[in-house]
Design a protein around this motif. Structure first.
Motif, PDB file in Angstrom:
ATOM      1  N   ILE A  88      46.325  30.917  39.987  1.00  0.00           N
ATOM      2  CA  ILE A  88      46.689  32.258  39.520  1.00  0.00           C
ATOM      3  C   ILE A  88      46.496  33.282  40.639  1.00  0.00           C
ATOM      4  O   ILE A  88      47.333  34.170  40.848  1.00  0.00           O
ATOM      5  N   GLY A  89      45.397  33.148  41.382  1.00  0.00           N
ATOM      6  CA  GLY A  89      45.114  34.087  42.457  1.00  0.00           C
ATOM      7  C   GLY A  89      46.123  34.018  43.584  1.00  0.00           C
ATOM      8  O   GLY A  89      46.558  35.051  44.113  1.00  0.00           O
ATOM      9  N   VAL A  90      46.517  32.803  43.963  1.00  0.00           N
ATOM     10  CA  VAL A  90      47.520  32.657  45.019  1.00  0.00           C
ATOM     11  C   VAL A  90      48.842  33.280  44.583  1.00  0.00           C
ATOM     12  O   VAL A  90      49.503  33.991  45.352  1.00  0.00           O
ATOM     13  N   GLY A  91      49.226  33.027  43.340  1.00  0.00           N
ATOM     14  CA  GLY A  91      50.463  33.616  42.831  1.00  0.00           C
ATOM     15  C   GLY A  91      50.425  35.137  42.826  1.00  0.00           C
ATOM     16  O   GLY A  91      51.431  35.802  43.112  1.00  0.00           O
ATOM     17  N   ALA A  92      49.241  35.699  42.533  1.00  0.00           N
ATOM     18  CA  ALA A  92      49.116  37.154  42.471  1.00  0.00           C
ATOM     19  C   ALA A  92      49.132  37.793  43.853  1.00  0.00           C
ATOM     20  O   ALA A  92      49.591  38.935  44.012  1.00  0.00           O
ATOM     21  N   MET A  93      48.638  37.067  44.867  1.00  0.00           N
ATOM     22  CA  MET A  93      48.463  37.679  46.193  1.00  0.00           C
ATOM     23  C   MET A  93      49.635  37.479  47.149  1.00  0.00           C
ATOM     24  O   MET A  93      49.770  38.236  48.114  1.00  0.00           O
ATOM     25  N   MET A  94      50.460  36.463  46.928  1.00  0.00           N
ATOM     26  CA  MET A  94      51.518  36.173  47.890  1.00  0.00           C
ATOM     27  C   MET A  94      52.437  37.370  48.125  1.00  0.00           C
ATOM     28  O   MET A  94      52.866  37.644  49.245  1.00  0.00           O
ATOM     29  N   LEU A  95      52.720  38.107  47.080  1.00  0.00           N
ATOM     30  CA  LEU A  95      53.615  39.266  47.195  1.00  0.00           C
ATOM     31  C   LEU A  95      52.844  40.566  47.352  1.00  0.00           C
ATOM     32  O   LEU A  95      53.211  41.419  48.165  1.00  0.00           O
ATOM     33  N   THR A  96      51.762  40.745  46.585  1.00  0.00           N
ATOM     34  CA  THR A  96      51.064  42.035  46.578  1.00  0.00           C
ATOM     35  C   THR A  96      50.313  42.302  47.883  1.00  0.00           C
ATOM     36  O   THR A  96      50.028  43.465  48.192  1.00  0.00           O
ATOM     37  N   ASN A  97      49.968  41.272  48.646  1.00  0.00           N
ATOM     38  CA  ASN A  97      49.345  41.513  49.948  1.00  0.00           C
ATOM     39  C   ASN A  97      50.252  42.359  50.829  1.00  0.00           C
ATOM     40  O   ASN A  97      49.796  43.260  51.547  1.00  0.00           O
ATOM     41  N   LEU A 138      44.958  44.277  42.205  1.00  0.00           N
ATOM     42  CA  LEU A 138      44.253  44.355  40.925  1.00  0.00           C
ATOM     43  C   LEU A 138      45.212  44.185  39.764  1.00  0.00           C
ATOM     44  O   LEU A 138      44.955  43.418  38.824  1.00  0.00           O
ATOM     45  N   ALA A 139      46.319  44.886  39.813  1.00  0.00           N
ATOM     46  CA  ALA A 139      47.316  44.789  38.750  1.00  0.00           C
ATOM     47  C   ALA A 139      47.886  43.381  38.657  1.00  0.00           C
ATOM     48  O   ALA A 139      48.062  42.833  37.564  1.00  0.00           O
ATOM     49  N   ALA A 140      48.174  42.781  39.808  1.00  0.00           N
ATOM     50  CA  ALA A 140      48.732  41.425  39.810  1.00  0.00           C
ATOM     51  C   ALA A 140      47.748  40.427  39.209  1.00  0.00           C
ATOM     52  O   ALA A 140      48.135  39.546  38.433  1.00  0.00           O
ATOM     53  N   GLY A 141      46.475  40.559  39.561  1.00  0.00           N
ATOM     54  CA  GLY A 141      45.478  39.661  38.998  1.00  0.00           C
ATOM     55  C   GLY A 141      45.325  39.833  37.504  1.00  0.00           C
ATOM     56  O   GLY A 141      45.237  38.849  36.755  1.00  0.00           O
ATOM     57  N   GLY A 154      48.398  38.379  35.821  1.00  0.00           N
ATOM     58  CA  GLY A 154      48.381  36.922  35.874  1.00  0.00           C
ATOM     59  C   GLY A 154      47.426  36.327  34.866  1.00  0.00           C
ATOM     60  O   GLY A 154      47.754  35.343  34.180  1.00  0.00           O
ATOM     61  N   LEU A 155      46.236  36.909  34.736  1.00  0.00           N
ATOM     62  CA  LEU A 155      45.256  36.423  33.763  1.00  0.00           C
ATOM     63  C   LEU A 155      45.728  36.676  32.340  1.00  0.00           C
ATOM     64  O   LEU A 155      45.516  35.841  31.451  1.00  0.00           O
ATOM     65  N   THR A 156      46.364  37.823  32.115  1.00  0.00           N
ATOM     66  CA  THR A 156      46.872  38.131  30.775  1.00  0.00           C
ATOM     67  C   THR A 156      47.952  37.146  30.356  1.00  0.00           C
ATOM     68  O   THR A 156      47.979  36.681  29.207  1.00  0.00           O
ATOM     69  N   ALA A 157      48.840  36.810  31.292  1.00  0.00           N
ATOM     70  CA  ALA A 157      49.963  35.919  30.969  1.00  0.00           C
ATOM     71  C   ALA A 157      49.527  34.461  30.798  1.00  0.00           C
ATOM     72  O   ALA A 157      50.292  33.667  30.247  1.00  0.00           O
ATOM     73  N   THR A 158      48.337  34.118  31.261  1.00  0.00           N
ATOM     74  CA  THR A 158      47.866  32.727  31.156  1.00  0.00           C
ATOM     75  C   THR A 158      46.720  32.604  30.157  1.00  0.00           C
ATOM     76  O   THR A 158      46.887  32.039  29.077  1.00  0.00           O
ATOM     77  N   PHE A 159      45.570  33.186  30.500  1.00  0.00           N
ATOM     78  CA  PHE A 159      44.416  33.102  29.597  1.00  0.00           C
ATOM     79  C   PHE A 159      44.625  33.931  28.339  1.00  0.00           C
ATOM     80  O   PHE A 159      44.214  33.530  27.252  1.00  0.00           O
TER      81      PHE A 159
END
Length: 294
Positions: free
Chosen positions: A83-92, A181-184, A187-192
């Motif tokens: 989840i973290g990798v997916g959130a950071m690849m673009l938002t970085n 922060l928003a991406a994380g 990502g957590l909302t859409a999964t957990f």
């Protein structure tokens, strides 16, 4: 071939250079039960393997239990990493304002996004493949490890499918997020969060049949984790992998469509679409509540 799938070699190299150290750290964490644990055990083996009792083979037992649902901790870390990798690849690149520079180059937004997605997905698939290869090596080295080659391969197929799907969902959410922060959170909302909602709904519908599996269980990616007890689709890892692969490609397709419409002037905000900010924050709070009080 690369042009056909919107893969730009220069962009791929750029993404690898930007994230290679992060990938190395995440690889080490994911690979503790399957690679590094048994490797340390083998290097520090005080006596011949055949003179040890199974109860003494701590690291090998962790690798074995990882596949049968008795060692969930590495799986939990792997889920958060995907989840973290997916959130950071673009938002970085959003945070550093690099996206504007990339968009000014003679490349399309589709190429930019696809290169980012491909590098992250390839990292997860290669990591799982190396873990499976290590599990097969332990069979050759130690002989009786309580699992056979087919078990390792099937575990790897299902595990790779789940991590790829989690990564793809988080990556999709990052296309509307304005910062890390928003991406994380998305990502957590859409999964957990979705998993918690399915659990609550399932409890209401199946309250009279608590020991029967509901069709709702098939709607949560987390239920397919091979390292949990009684995962959904147990016994059909190849079919599960193909299904999750198709789902991941759909997420990539939607990510491209959303990114092509992104207003770059809103980078750094919580969301690039400001009107969605309050509803999605409220949804995140509801998902947190459901997760802890279901």
């Amino acid at each position: 071939m690369m042009q056909r799938f919107s893969l730009n070699k220069t962009l791929l190299n750029k993404e690898w250079r930007d994230h290679r150290f992060m990938f190395l750290i995440y690889f080490c964490v994911i690979s503790i039960p399957a690679i590094f644990g048994p490797l340390v055990f083998w290097l520090t083996l005080p006596t011949p393997y055949n003179e040890l009792d199974w109860t003494q083979l701590t690291w090998l037992r962790d690798a074995y239990h990882m596949m049968d649902g008795g060692e969930p901790f590495s799986s939990i870390f792997s889920v958060f990493i995907a989840i973290g990798v997916g959130a950071m690849m673009l938002t970085n690149d959003r945070v550093t304002n690099t996206l504007e520079f990339l968009a000014a180059l003679p490349v399309s937004r589709r190429e930019i996004l696809t290169s980012k997605y491909a590098v992250g997905a390839l990292f997860l698939l290669v990591t799982v493949a190396l873990n499976v290869l290590a599990l097969l090596c332990w069979i050759l080295l130690f002989g009786d490890v309580r699992y056979v080659a087919a078990d390792a391969v099937e575990w790897g197929m299902q595990f790779a499918g789940v991590l790829l799907a989690l990564y793809s969902v988080s990556f999709l959410m990052s296309t509307i997020a304005g910062n890390r922060l928003a991406a994380g959170m998305l990502g957590l909302t859409a999964t957990f969060g979705w998993h918690a909602f399915i659990g609550v709904l399932n409890n209401e519908i199946m309250s009279d049949y608590p020991y029967e599996r509901s069709w709702l269980d098939y709607l949560s990616i987390l239920n397919y984790m091979p390292s949990i007890m009684d995962p959904v689709g147990s016994g059909q890892p190849y079919l599960i992998f193909l299904g999750l692969l198709v789902f991941s490609l759909l997420c990539w397709f939607l990510s491209v469509k959303l990114f092509q419409r992104n207003p770059f002037e809103n980078h750094g905000r919580f969301l690039v679409y400001k009107r969605l900010t309050l509803p999605l924050i409220a949804l995140f709070v509801i998902c947190v509540f459901l997760w802890f009080f279901r």
